[in-house]
Design a protein around this motif. Sequence first.
Motif, PDB file in Angstrom:
ATOM      1  N   ALA A   1       0.839  -1.218   0.000  1.00 26.82           N
ATOM      2  CA  ALA A   1       0.000   0.000   0.000  1.00 26.82           C
ATOM      3  C   ALA A   1       0.863   1.251   0.000  1.00 26.82           C
ATOM      4  O   ALA A   1       0.644   2.181  -0.799  1.00 26.82           O
ATOM      5  N   ILE A   2       1.865   1.309   0.892  1.00 25.64           N
ATOM      6  CA  ILE A   2       2.728   2.492   0.957  1.00 25.64           C
ATOM      7  C   ILE A   2       3.558   2.604  -0.316  1.00 25.64           C
ATOM      8  O   ILE A   2       3.770   3.710  -0.833  1.00 25.64           O
ATOM      9  N   ALA A   3       4.051   1.456  -0.834  1.00 30.66           N
ATOM     10  CA  ALA A   3       4.838   1.495  -2.069  1.00 30.66           C
ATOM     11  C   ALA A   3       4.026   2.079  -3.218  1.00 30.66           C
ATOM     12  O   ALA A   3       4.526   2.886  -4.007  1.00 30.66           O
ATOM     13  N   THR A   4       2.766   1.685  -3.316  1.00 29.47           N
ATOM     14  CA  THR A   4       1.889   2.220  -4.364  1.00 29.47           C
ATOM     15  C   THR A   4       1.711   3.721  -4.206  1.00 29.47           C
ATOM     16  O   THR A   4       1.736   4.478  -5.188  1.00 29.47           O
ATOM     17  N   ASP A   5       1.541   4.182  -2.959  1.00 28.45           N
ATOM     18  CA  ASP A   5       1.397   5.616  -2.717  1.00 28.45           C
ATOM     19  C   ASP A   5       2.679   6.372  -3.076  1.00 28.45           C
ATOM     20  O   ASP A   5       2.629   7.467  -3.653  1.00 28.45           O
ATOM     21  N   LEU A   6       3.830   5.788  -2.756  1.00 27.41           N
ATOM     22  CA  LEU A   6       5.095   6.468  -3.018  1.00 27.41           C
ATOM     23  C   LEU A   6       5.391   6.587  -4.509  1.00 27.41           C
ATOM     24  O   LEU A   6       6.157   7.462  -4.908  1.00 27.41           O
ATOM     25  N   GLU A   7       4.794   5.728  -5.328  1.00 28.58           N
ATOM     26  CA  GLU A   7       4.987   5.846  -6.776  1.00 28.58           C
ATOM     27  C   GLU A   7       4.454   7.176  -7.308  1.00 28.58           C
ATOM     28  O   GLU A   7       4.871   7.645  -8.371  1.00 28.58           O
ATOM     29  N   LYS A   8       3.531   7.796  -6.560  1.00 35.59           N
ATOM     30  CA  LYS A   8       2.943   9.060  -7.000  1.00 35.59           C
ATOM     31  C   LYS A   8       3.760  10.268  -6.538  1.00 35.59           C
ATOM     32  O   LYS A   8       3.406  11.409  -6.826  1.00 35.59           O
ATOM     33  N   LEU A   9       4.862  10.001  -5.797  1.00 33.51           N
ATOM     34  CA  LEU A   9       5.681  11.090  -5.279  1.00 33.51           C
ATOM     35  C   LEU A   9       6.287  11.881  -6.433  1.00 33.51           C
ATOM     36  O   LEU A   9       6.986  11.343  -7.279  1.00 33.51           O
ATOM     37  N   GLN A  10       6.026  13.156  -6.484  1.00 33.20           N
ATOM     38  CA  GLN A  10       6.514  14.015  -7.560  1.00 33.20           C
ATOM     39  C   GLN A  10       7.881  14.588  -7.213  1.00 33.20           C
ATOM     40  O   GLN A  10       8.074  15.150  -6.147  1.00 33.20           O
ATOM     41  N   ASP A  11       8.825  14.400  -8.110  1.00 26.10           N
ATOM     42  CA  ASP A  11      10.177  14.912  -7.898  1.00 26.10           C
ATOM     43  C   ASP A  11      10.299  16.279  -8.587  1.00 26.10           C
ATOM     44  O   ASP A  11      10.947  16.417  -9.617  1.00 26.10           O
TER      45      ASP A  11
END
Length: 521
Positions: A86-96
């Motif tokens: 769940a957290i990994a999926t959320d972190l994929e949306k992290l904008q750099d």
Amino acid sequence: MIPPFSHLIRLARAGFVLAREGVFALVDPEPLPAAAQIGIKLARLLERPTSASGAARLSTALGKLGPSYVKLGQFLATRPDVVGQAIATDLEKLQDKMPPFPHDQAEAAIERALGRPVHTMFATFGPPLAAASVAQVHRAEIDTPDGRRSVAVKVLRPGIEKDLRADIQAFFFAARLAEKFSAEARRLRLEQVVATLARSVTVEMDLRLEAAAASEMADNIKDDPDFRVPQVEWDLTAHNVLTTEWIDGTPLSDRAALERRGLDLPKLGRTVIQSFLRHAVRDGFFHADMHPGNLFVDEAGRLVAVDFGIMGRLTENERRFLAEILYGFISRNYRRAAEVHFEAGYVPASQSIDEFTQAIRAIGEPIHNRSAEDISMAKLLTLLFEVTALFDMKTRPELLLLQKTMVVVEGVGRMLDPKLDMWTTAEPVVRAWLERHLGPAGRVEGAVEGVGEVGRFLGAMPTLLSRAARLSAQIDVATRDGILLAPETVAGICEAEARRNRGTTVALWVIAVLLLLNLWR
């Protein structure tokens, strides 16, 4: 060497920001030691009121903590075994995305790196067009014999290397502490996780390595008609500066613009999937950040990738594993898919292959009862890794990076064609590789390589036998008549015997050649 006290200060600041943003609410305290559970309860007292989701809280906190933590978040998105799916999926949306640094600092950095004034290298040098945590990109122009040409100039942020190095050393400090006191941390091998992050960041901190990655991929795909990468301008590239061809293309993130150009979007979706699989299975070297912002369609309708900071590699065994696994599911040969896991050493031999085949069938059969657009290859790999964990399959970071990239690539393909048939699209690429490497041609090639290995061994045999004979002679001489002789005396006697034995060495070479000829026949 940074003292531990400095690490504690950095980690305390990070802990405060994470607590303030409510990130500790995402942590399940149950499996943690008692002291850690108390620490989380105290940290949650610092939470500020917010209606943001867990994903937004984590992204906000990491963004506030700076480039190192943004990179950490992006990296952990590839390690669901560490942070949970769940957290990994959320972190994929992290904008750099970060504010750009001043234009004059970029020019000064380029001049220091390349040793020349900017105006002597570039006819024009524009303002930053995109800024991330590690670098920003400028559009410039250079004069060539064929006229003026646009280029993209990527410049590292000033001071970024020092900051990243300090933060990563703090991560190592925290990982060592965690492994010292937590069995779960030791199971997850947190220190090794940080070491992998450190290697990834090291590559991103030297833009020459990114240039080399682009150049290697260009060599790999030079005969592919529908995919290309920008040309590197090596004379204008250094440790902290990368200059490449400017791509005048339509980003895949702009669907409306793609439609206005009249492009065949379903075909483009298939090209994205097949290109990625060719790079992974055929070449063993793939772009591991293929989100729509890094993919363009040029004037000739070819797919163009940019930003080669994150790349993945697969060995021959890993490529065979991937190809046979995918083909096993495509053809419903679950027994073969199970056997490959054992042959690769991913699943211990102590496990039951029959039970493992049954577990794989439980994943594969539901897929074949669904329509093409409902089948997710990335989800299949995710389920497969979950099942293999039950059979003591160790974490394979390179396969997790592959799976993470496949999630992104599949999303891009489905964005272009919601009814994309993943199996039909993947099958020609996977089958071609299997026929090439496991079919008759591959077996002949393997046999030739085997003969070459035998030849190299036999070629070295006379030398090995001669050395063995000399060593035996030295032992015999040194203990002649039961008396231990002086080293000088041994050397003199051995030299005389070596002269007599040179004829024996020639005879050994003749024997080796005859053996090789006999094997060849």
